[in-house]
Design a protein around this motif. Structure first.
Motif, mmCIF file in Angstrom:
data_model
loop_
_atom_site.group_PDB
_atom_site.id
_atom_site.type_symbol
_atom_site.label_atom_id
_atom_site.label_comp_id
_atom_site.label_asym_id
_atom_site.label_seq_id
_atom_site.Cartn_x
_atom_site.Cartn_y
_atom_site.Cartn_z
ATOM 1 N N GLU A 44 23.375 62.848 45.368
ATOM 2 C CA GLU A 44 23.304 62.379 44.125
ATOM 3 C C GLU A 44 22.120 62.321 43.423
ATOM 4 N N ARG A 45 21.051 61.915 44.231
ATOM 5 C CA ARG A 45 19.558 62.025 43.622
ATOM 6 C C ARG A 45 19.252 63.454 43.384
ATOM 7 N N THR A 57 20.075 68.525 35.653
ATOM 8 C CA THR A 57 19.556 68.036 34.564
ATOM 9 C C THR A 57 18.449 69.031 34.049
ATOM 10 N N ALA A 70 29.591 57.503 39.214
ATOM 11 C CA ALA A 70 29.150 57.371 37.930
ATOM 12 C C ALA A 70 29.123 55.926 37.472
ATOM 13 N N THR A 71 28.467 55.515 36.390
ATOM 14 C CA THR A 71 28.394 54.090 36.031
ATOM 15 C C THR A 71 28.644 53.830 34.580
ATOM 16 N N THR A 128 25.353 55.209 30.269
ATOM 17 C CA THR A 128 26.173 55.690 31.267
ATOM 18 C C THR A 128 25.426 56.761 32.288
ATOM 19 N N THR A 129 25.940 56.700 33.469
ATOM 20 C CA THR A 129 25.464 57.881 34.464
ATOM 21 C C THR A 129 26.462 58.981 34.876
ATOM 22 N N HIS A 130 26.194 59.971 34.226
ATOM 23 C CA HIS A 130 27.259 61.176 34.336
ATOM 24 C C HIS A 130 26.971 61.814 35.825
ATOM 25 N N GLN A 179 21.092 65.035 40.194
ATOM 26 C CA GLN A 179 20.536 64.695 39.204
ATOM 27 C C GLN A 179 19.486 65.457 38.579
ATOM 28 N N ALA A 191 25.058 63.151 28.989
ATOM 29 C CA ALA A 191 25.706 61.765 29.573
ATOM 30 C C ALA A 191 25.859 60.725 28.374
#
Length: 432
Positions: free
Chosen positions: A270-271, A278, A178-179, A299-301, A274, A295
């Protein structure tokens, strides 16, 4: 309109499609563990390069952390972070009222007192405004949790911490990758703790944890405390001298080897996640009375857990309580093949270990604070209680990168349940 499975109809999720495993264990994982077993370097204090030291280096490089210390589990990472920062007897540590029990236990392990702050109703993370209300002269640290994989509001938390001279330890157990504003979680505060427990987004084959920091001194302090307070250095004979209070929180080589193999595939996983997650959330987001996770801006959830909030009135069932609507929907969806569950049944302050304050005996560490002012409305946490009343969660099945088809079936099940809200209402005790 097809009949609900709970009433004898065909389930939306075919039984043959329900077994999507996590973690995904491939030949690379098996080989990594066998190579570690055959390599003979099975503990982290072995001289020279080991699977543990390799994992520490690779994790730090992948996520941009200055230093990484591998430990036995995520709880140990939190406890060692507090110890490295000198948080101990007589101190208070502010933690969220909604989290896994380890977040509240870590201060106790250091003879500090956890003080529970309420959460944000959308992100489910700690509420910075409530942090401010709960700061006292004894407050030493804040532990924000990036709950379910959604980053907490770190800018506001960091400003509060700087203003009051507090340490910040990120509980990123559920959030590797996460970011927050382009920066990886775990590296935003003074120290960050990750869990590698087998259900996590980056797992090991059992239990494991990682502690990260940009401060070399804190990393060294954590390494000392990880093994009996000793200084273990490659190329130097072990002297068995304990320089401080320490524990035995080492990670073993098999755990590290397995995680290294999983880490190598994380970006691809992760790709895929996502995209599939979503798409699933977008599809069911318009159902009335259902709020899907999102999210936070900037941010990246990483979607470790998906928590859905429910509003019976918005769904056309104003006579149903949130609890009964949740339980009725859970019953209907589980019959359709969607394993909805409840993550945490109560706020952390309601857990017996905190409510009864037995601790280490004679009420410690709370007894050391008897002369302090009582905590602010410590028995309330209204947002946490509301979220636990009106929400349920989806866990683990969606983490498999090949779960897209399964999530499509889950969306079918949600839509089917909403087509039969009159029946759901009857299960919830609402008369037709």
């Amino acid at each position: 309109m097809s009949k609900l499975a709970v009433l004898g109809g065909t389930a939306a999720v075919p039984p043959a499609r329900r077994q999507v495993e996590w973690p995904v264990i491939e030949d690379d994982d098996r080989k990594a563990v066998l190579d570690a077993l055959d390599g003979g370097r099975l503990v982290s204090d072995t001289d020279g390069e080991t699977p543990v030291s390799l994992l520490e280096r690779e994790w730090a490089e992948r996520f941009g952390h200055g230093h990484c210390v591998a430990v036995a589990n995520g709880t140990a990472a939190l406890s060692l972070a507090l110890a490295a920062l000198g948080v101990g007897p007589g101190a208070e540590v502010i933690v969220p009222a909604l989290s896994f029990i380890a977040t509240g236990l870590a201060p106790l392990h250091n003879l500090a007192v956890p003080v529970f702050a309420d959460i944000d109703p959308v992100t489910f993370n700690i509420d910075p405004d409530d942090i401010e209300r709960r700061i006292t002269p004894r407050t030493a640290a804040i532990i924000p949790v990036h709950l379910h994989g959604a980053p907490a509001d770190m800018d506001r938390i960091e400003r509060i911490a700087r203003r009051h001279g507090l340490a910040v330890i990120e509980d990123a157990a559920q959030a590797p990758g996460a970011t927050y504003r382009g920066r990886p979680v775990g590296g935003l505060g003074d120290m960050g703790a990750f869990s590698l427990q087998v259900t996590k987004n980056i797992p090991t084959c059992g239990e494991g944890g990682l502690l990260v920091t940009g401060d070399a001194g804190l990393a060294q302090s954590a390494r000392r405390a990880r093994q009996f307070g000793e200084d273990i250095e490659s190329g130097r004979d072990r002297d068995y001298v304990s320089h401080r209070l320490g524990w035995n929180h080492k990670m073993n080589a098999l755990q590290a080897a397995f995680t290294r193999a999983q880490l190598a595939r994380f970006d691809d996983y992760e790709r895929s996640r996502q995209g599939t997650i979503t798409r699933f959330l977008d599809r069911i987001s318009e159902l009335p009375g259902l709020t899907v996770p999102t999210a936070p801006p900037g941010t990246t959830h990483v979607w470790h857990i998906l928590r859905f909030r429910l509003d019976p009135a918005a769904a056309g069932l104003p006579g149903a309580t949130p609890e009964r609507f949740r339980d009725a929907l859970r019953r209907v969806l589980r019959a359709e093949g969607v394993p909805m569950s409840r993550y945490q049944l109560m706020p952390l302050p309601d857990q017996t270990v905190f409510r009864d304050r037995t601790g280490f005996g004679h009420g410690y560490p709370w007894a050391a604070l008897e002369d302090a002012a009582p905590p602010v409305h410590d028995d309330h946490h209204p947002v946490t209680r509301a979220v636990l009343r009106d929400s349920f969660t989806l866990q683990k099945r969606h983490l498999n990168p090949g779960s897209g088809e399964l999530l499509d079936h889950y969306a079918d099940a949600f839509e089917k349940a909403w087509q039969h809200l009159d029946v759901v209402g009857q299960f919830a005790g609402v008369s037709a």
